[in-house]
Design an enzyme around this catalytic site. Sequence first.
Site, mmCIF file in Angstrom:
data_model
loop_
_atom_site.group_PDB
_atom_site.id
_atom_site.type_symbol
_atom_site.label_atom_id
_atom_site.label_comp_id
_atom_site.label_asym_id
_atom_site.label_seq_id
_atom_site.Cartn_x
_atom_site.Cartn_y
_atom_site.Cartn_z
ATOM 1 N N CYS A 78 0.831 -1.202 0.000
ATOM 2 C CA CYS A 78 0.000 0.000 0.000
ATOM 3 C C CYS A 78 0.869 1.256 0.000
ATOM 4 O O CYS A 78 1.797 1.373 0.802
ATOM 5 C CB CYS A 78 -0.881 -0.008 1.240
ATOM 6 N N CYS A 84 -1.281 5.944 7.032
ATOM 7 C CA CYS A 84 -2.669 5.599 7.343
ATOM 8 C C CYS A 84 -2.759 4.855 8.672
ATOM 9 O O CYS A 84 -1.869 4.097 9.035
ATOM 10 C CB CYS A 84 -3.193 4.727 6.216
ATOM 11 N N CYS A 166 -7.618 0.897 -1.485
ATOM 12 C CA CYS A 166 -7.282 0.316 -0.179
ATOM 13 C C CYS A 166 -7.080 -1.169 -0.408
ATOM 14 O O CYS A 166 -8.000 -1.867 -0.831
ATOM 15 C CB CYS A 166 -8.410 0.571 0.808
ATOM 16 N N TYR A 319 -25.693 -11.905 21.486
ATOM 17 C CA TYR A 319 -25.031 -10.947 20.597
ATOM 18 C C TYR A 319 -25.124 -11.495 19.164
ATOM 19 O O TYR A 319 -24.112 -11.633 18.475
ATOM 20 C CB TYR A 319 -23.564 -10.720 20.990
ATOM 21 N N GLU A 340 -30.013 -9.606 20.753
ATOM 22 C CA GLU A 340 -29.203 -8.588 20.076
ATOM 23 C C GLU A 340 -29.799 -7.228 20.415
ATOM 24 O O GLU A 340 -31.009 -7.088 20.524
ATOM 25 C CB GLU A 340 -29.245 -8.881 18.558
ATOM 26 N N ASP A 388 -20.933 -13.946 21.312
ATOM 27 C CA ASP A 388 -20.050 -13.263 20.347
ATOM 28 C C ASP A 388 -20.141 -11.757 20.608
ATOM 29 O O ASP A 388 -20.684 -11.014 19.802
ATOM 30 C CB ASP A 388 -20.511 -13.616 18.922
ATOM 31 N N CYS A 415 -13.534 -10.926 19.647
ATOM 32 C CA CYS A 415 -12.659 -10.129 18.782
ATOM 33 C C CYS A 415 -11.640 -9.354 19.618
ATOM 34 O O CYS A 415 -10.967 -8.467 19.114
ATOM 35 C CB CYS A 415 -13.478 -9.191 17.896
HETATM 36 N N1 SAH Z 1 -22.736 -13.057 16.023
HETATM 37 C C1 SAH Z 1 -22.978 -12.007 15.071
HETATM 38 C C2 SAH Z 1 -22.694 -10.592 15.591
HETATM 39 C C3 SAH Z 1 -21.433 -10.394 16.363
HETATM 40 S S1 SAH Z 1 -20.935 -8.705 16.596
HETATM 41 C C4 SAH Z 1 -22.213 -12.260 13.781
HETATM 42 O O1 SAH Z 1 -21.276 -13.052 13.742
HETATM 43 O O2 SAH Z 1 -22.574 -11.671 12.759
HETATM 44 C C5 SAH Z 1 -21.559 -8.307 18.158
HETATM 45 C C6 SAH Z 1 -23.019 -7.941 18.161
HETATM 46 O O3 SAH Z 1 -23.374 -7.614 19.518
HETATM 47 C C7 SAH Z 1 -23.380 -6.713 17.327
HETATM 48 O O4 SAH Z 1 -24.437 -7.062 16.456
HETATM 49 C C8 SAH Z 1 -23.858 -5.685 18.363
HETATM 50 O O5 SAH Z 1 -24.903 -4.859 17.894
HETATM 51 C C9 SAH Z 1 -24.331 -6.568 19.502
HETATM 52 N N2 SAH Z 1 -24.323 -5.981 20.858
HETATM 53 C C10 SAH Z 1 -23.489 -5.047 21.367
HETATM 54 N N3 SAH Z 1 -23.757 -4.845 22.671
HETATM 55 C C11 SAH Z 1 -24.782 -5.673 23.010
HETATM 56 C C12 SAH Z 1 -25.492 -5.939 24.224
HETATM 57 N N4 SAH Z 1 -25.208 -5.306 25.350
HETATM 58 N N5 SAH Z 1 -26.482 -6.860 24.191
HETATM 59 C C13 SAH Z 1 -26.788 -7.530 23.044
HETATM 60 N N6 SAH Z 1 -26.144 -7.320 21.871
HETATM 61 C C14 SAH Z 1 -25.153 -6.406 21.847
#
Ligand code: SAH
Length: 461
Positions: A78, A84, A166, A319, A340, A388, A415
């Site tokens: 890049c 960046c 990018c 999540y 969610e 997640d 993550c």
């Molecule tokens: N499992 C899904 C999303 C993971 S990302 C996938 O793989 O696509 C994490 C997610 O948690 C996001 O969609 C975000 O909006 C949600 N999130 C964030 N804080 C939260 C909370 N306190 N309670 C429930 N969901 C939440």
Amino acid sequence: MAKGKAPVRKNETITLQFEDLTHEGNGVGKINGYPLFVPYGLPGEEATVKVVKVNKNFGFGKLIEITKSSPHRVEPPCDVFYKCGGCQIQHMSYDMQLEMKQNQVKNVLRKIAHLDDVPVHNPLGMEDPWRYRNKVSIPVGEHKGELITGFYRMRSHDIIKDMDTCVVQDEVNDRMVEAVRRIADRLGIEAYDEKNDKGTLRHIMVRTGRETKDTMIVIITRTAKLPHQDELVKELTETYPHIKSIMHNINNRRTNVILGKETKLLYGEKYIYDTIGDIRFAISAKSFYQVNPPQTKKLYDKALEYADIGSNDIVVDAYCGIGTISLFLAQKAKKVYGIEVVPEAIDDAKKNAKLNGITNTEFVVDQAEKVMPWWKAQGLRPDVIVVDPPRKGCEVDFIQAMIDMEPKRIVYVSCNPSTLARDLKILDEGGYETKEVQPVDMFPQSMHIESVTRLEQRLCN
Ligand code: SAH
């Protein structure tokens, strides 16, 4: 090292050997035990470094010249890599990136969770770790009377002017950013002026389905009105038939958050479609959707393997976003409950269950830390829980509710290794043993690390 006195002075030029890397990707070298952090230094290298900042216990340096180079140093493809803030480690071979990510997961598990013996497997990497991102959100500015788009210079809000591609981005998205900028410029749409909180166009967001090639464009403005809206939409959709959705999002607040509350449909449907494996997903502008499609499949396959669902199992997917993991789980389980916090994502999740003829799911919009204790009180006893969470990890109330529900297994997709380790420690004390961790490289060229962890309920004698 003598306490309280740094062995180097500001502006001094020194020779430094790098022996380690920080979580930000900086090289670490020591002078009489005093650590100096230097961007772009790699372990095993020796370099001439100018000291730029001296704190009590550590300092920062600038790389002047590499006098002994690492075999893992590569030429970043890049042009704007050294300006960046988007990628941090393009100067590192991909093998080294993976090794470093694995070590980081091991280190935090040891330091934060005291889980020294848990196997952390070799990361699942990409064959071609470039052009993987399916989504871009890029700031718009003005230079010499013309609209420009580019990421911010490291640690600043100055837009990089000479950025026209990018290298971690899907090429379609690159082209779409360029097209929106060019047409908007010709129509005389003004850029947002962040300093004075004036002007119109703040960001351009583009998401393209890897399998379907459907594109959504989201135009984010400060003003409620998007000038020349009809001409802009007409030209874009007539020139690029793969654009299936154009949304206008209004963000009139002085904030770093990209999207504002209100989103209007300008063209097509308010979502695009993409497929992962045999499941089709509708994705709307505000919904989270994993950014690296080939790696997403590997991540979900691993999560499903660790979840080891039987046909009588009740499962919670916390999540859950647009229900991606939930729907894969639902193909095997008796019933899946998803939680969610983003309402649009739950609308998508419900739509996605229908779209795929899946009838054994139930989706709830709210904070996971509120819903789980309530479900627990209602008597819900899942066999398996998949989580997640975002980077900040899970709330303590949520974790406690998980423990109280006594599932056989927990699968933790994370993550952020630091919050993962913090949460694994609480789960360990609550009777859940961490069995293994599989890092998955969702973000090549950056320092980010994703992982899937398998936990089992400890059986008491
Ligand atoms: N499992 C899904 C999303 C993971 S990302 C996938 O793989 O696509 C994490 C997610 O948690 C996001 O969609 C975000 O909006 C949600 N999130 C964030 N804080 C939260 C909370 N306190 N309670 C429930 N969901 C939440």
